[in-house]
Scaffold this motif. Structure first.
Motif, PDB file in Angstrom:
ATOM      1  N   GLN A 347       0.849  -1.193   0.000  1.00  0.00           N
ATOM      2  CA  GLN A 347       0.000   0.000   0.000  1.00  0.00           C
ATOM      3  C   GLN A 347       0.881   1.238   0.000  1.00  0.00           C
ATOM      4  O   GLN A 347       1.758   1.391   0.838  1.00  0.00           O
ATOM      5  CB  GLN A 347      -0.923  -0.009   1.215  1.00  0.00           C
ATOM      6  CG  GLN A 347      -1.973   1.093   1.176  1.00  0.00           C
ATOM      7  CD  GLN A 347      -3.068   0.846   2.183  1.00  0.00           C
ATOM      8  OE1 GLN A 347      -4.048   0.184   1.893  1.00  0.00           O
ATOM      9  NE2 GLN A 347      -2.882   1.366   3.384  1.00  0.00           N
ATOM     10  N   LEU A 384      -2.357   0.238  -4.389  1.00  0.00           N
ATOM     11  CA  LEU A 384      -1.598  -0.980  -4.153  1.00  0.00           C
ATOM     12  C   LEU A 384      -0.599  -1.117  -5.286  1.00  0.00           C
ATOM     13  O   LEU A 384      -0.976  -1.289  -6.452  1.00  0.00           O
ATOM     14  CB  LEU A 384      -2.542  -2.189  -4.120  1.00  0.00           C
ATOM     15  CG  LEU A 384      -1.964  -3.490  -3.563  1.00  0.00           C
ATOM     16  CD1 LEU A 384      -1.563  -3.312  -2.103  1.00  0.00           C
ATOM     17  CD2 LEU A 384      -2.973  -4.616  -3.699  1.00  0.00           C
ATOM     18  N   GLN A 496      -7.261   2.191  -3.098  1.00  0.00           N
ATOM     19  CA  GLN A 496      -7.511   1.227  -2.035  1.00  0.00           C
ATOM     20  C   GLN A 496      -8.444   1.873  -1.018  1.00  0.00           C
ATOM     21  O   GLN A 496      -8.142   2.928  -0.463  1.00  0.00           O
ATOM     22  CB  GLN A 496      -6.204   0.820  -1.355  1.00  0.00           C
ATOM     23  CG  GLN A 496      -5.285   0.014  -2.249  1.00  0.00           C
ATOM     24  CD  GLN A 496      -5.890  -1.324  -2.615  1.00  0.00           C
ATOM     25  OE1 GLN A 496      -6.224  -2.111  -1.753  1.00  0.00           O
ATOM     26  NE2 GLN A 496      -6.032  -1.565  -3.907  1.00  0.00           N
ATOM     27  N   VAL A 500      -4.418  -1.700   4.172  1.00  0.00           N
ATOM     28  CA  VAL A 500      -4.125  -3.138   4.191  1.00  0.00           C
ATOM     29  C   VAL A 500      -3.577  -3.503   5.557  1.00  0.00           C
ATOM     30  O   VAL A 500      -2.609  -2.892   6.010  1.00  0.00           O
ATOM     31  CB  VAL A 500      -3.113  -3.505   3.091  1.00  0.00           C
ATOM     32  CG1 VAL A 500      -2.755  -4.977   3.178  1.00  0.00           C
ATOM     33  CG2 VAL A 500      -3.664  -3.142   1.724  1.00  0.00           C
TER      34      VAL A 500
END
Length: 508
Positions: A347, A384, A496, A500
């Motif tokens: 990320q 990402l 995103q 994450v």
């Protein structure tokens, strides 16, 4: 393959039966309506008017009788006028009834009897009374008795005629109702028969046409999953022909697929060999190029001030071409790495990638008087991606913008988001790209014609590297350009939504 009946031969008998039944139903309905209409017309235009006129005859004779009574009792002249008027109406109504019943001999006989009785009363009583002087003193008892007897004869004849009219009206109504009921019943029977024919035909057509077509459809869907499935030659001739053509197509597809798989396998092997060759050559070239570059630097440091001008030009050309070869080798290695199947993704806030890129090109831009105008959003733009690869893609785009810009101009870098995508827009005011060459950008070693004519350096791999990196990140690249006005490059990457989570530490 030639067996089975054609579809037309299967459908023709069914259609013929349905048409015959439909035509019969139409004929029966039209005939029933015609006959019913005739009965209703006879009833409304002949029988009922005649019956009404017949009742008028009774009323007329009653008026005559009342006029004679008033004449005998009062002797008023108006009674004689009423008598003459009633006699005229009686004659007219008798004629009307006769005209409307000319086609019925039995009724004519009764009407003749009724008319004779009415004339007998008029001639043998009514006219005689009216011809005499009026007044109470003129009453003739014997003549009055004759009049009563004659009127009774007329009444009896009229009752018989009325009964005959009533009987015929009832018969006509019953006949109309029976014909209408018979028509409706016949139409219902034919409709039920047609429905039965259609049901049987549907079962037959389903068995002979629909089921083979459905099986053919099932086979087509199965072929998408199992290439060895084949259609059975069943059903009408046309369905069998389609099944045969489908099987032939499947066979051809199978052969084509085998050829395609062989070509793809050979292509993959060729690509692997090409990548290995490029990678090996690049590695093999890097070491000697580094050595040559080092020796050229040593020569320049030690002998540059004492060199003749033509020797100095040779040294400069050598250093320039070595640098170009080093750039080409670096680009080939970068492209080879970008095209590799494995990519390390994490990320990344895209702003943290753009800022170092701007710093890297800032010095070169400043030397040419080019301003770098950067716009960052307030929020983080998390994507990402591989930070190193994204840095290289943005560096290639921004370096090209600076390289192809005019001196003392500006390059705009805008970072933002649209929907669920992070967007980086790089806009310059340089030489631009010919419209017909934009689609060729990204082809290995391709360079725009105006860049080549201006002797602007480059390997022709920069845009290809950017495209490859963007494809690896499920992103896209779009180039818009106009010759003499500048170029706009837009990079898009999926955002995103949530951070994450870090991987849990492995236990010992």
């Amino acid at each position: 393959m030639n067996g089975g009946r054609p579809v037309a031969q299967v459908l023709s008998p069914v259609i013929a039966r349905i048409l015959v039944l439909t035509l019969a139903m139409a004929v029966v309905a039209m005939l029933g309506v015609f006959l019913t209409n005739r009965s209703v017309q006879y009833l409304s235009e002949e029988l009922q008017p005649a019956a009404s006129a017949n009742q008028d005859i009774l009323a007329d004779l009653g008026d005559l009788r009342s006029a004679t009574r008033e004449w005998v009792v009062g002797g008023r002249q108006s009674a004689r006028s009423d008598y003459e008027e009633a006699e005229e109406l009686l004659t007219a109504h008798l004629q009307t009834v006769t005209d409307l019943t000319t086609d019925d001999p039995g009724l004519q006989r009764l009407l003749d009897r009724q008319e004779q009785a009415a004339r007998a009363w008029v001639d043998n009583y009514g006219n005689l009374v009216i011809a005499r002087p009026g007044g109470t003193g003129q009453f003739d008892r014997e003549l009055f008795a004759t009049g009563v007897a004659l009127f009774d004869d007329f009444r009896a004849a009229h009752d018989d005629t009325t009964a005959a009219f009533d009987s015929r009206v009832d018969d006509a109504n019953e006949s109309s109702s029976l014909r209408l009921m018979a028509t409706v019943l016949a139409v219902i029977v034919l409709a039920l028969l047609e429905a039965l024919v259609i049901i049987r035909a549907r079962r037959r057509l389903t068995a002979e046409i629909a089921e083979p077509l459905h099986e053919l459809e099932v086979v087509v869907h199965q072929m998408a999953r199992d290439q060895d499935v084949r259609a059975a030659a069943e059903g009408p001739r046309e369905v069998r022909a389609v099944a045969g053509a489908l099987n032939a197509f499947a066979e051809a597809q199978g052969r084509a697929r085998q050829v395609e798989e062989r070509i793809q396998k050979e292509q993959r092997a060729l690509d692997v060999a090409q990548d290995d060759f490029v990678s090996n050559v690049s590695h093999e070239l890097r070491t000697p190029l580094t050595t040559i570059s080092g020796y050229l630097e040593l020569v320049a440091d030690e002998f540059e001030e004492s060199m003749a001008p033509h020797h100095l030009r040779m040294l400069t050309a050598g250093r320039r071409n070595v640098a170009r070869l080093q750039l080409l080798v670096d680009d080939l290695l970068t492209l080879s790495k970008a095209e590799a199947s494995s990519t390390s993704l994490e990320q990344v806030d895209l702003a943290t990638v753009v800022r170092p890129v701007v710093t890297d090109v800032h010095l070169g831009a400043t030397r040419r008087g080019i301003d770098l105008e950067v716009s960052f959003p307030q929020r983080e733009l998390l994507v990402l991606g591989d930070r190193v690869m994204l840095h290289r893609a943005l560096l290639n785009v921004l370096s090209n913008a600076v390289k192809f810009s005019r001196q003392n101009s500006a390059v705009h870098i805008e970072l933002g988001c649209e929907g669920r995508e992070a967007v980086v827009v790089v806009r310059d005011h340089g030489i631009g790209i010919p419209q017909e060459e934009i689609d060729l950008l990204g082809t290995r070693f391709f360079r725009a014609s105006n860049a080549v004519s201006r002797d602007i350096g480059g390997s022709g791999l920069g845009i290809r590297i950017v495209q490859t990196i963007m494809e690896k990140h499920a992103g896209s690249m779009m180039i818009e350009s106009s010759v003499g006005e500048g170029t706009t490059v837009t990079l898009r990457l999926p955002l995103q939504a949530d951070p994450v989570p870090p991987e849990p530490a492995s236990g010992s």
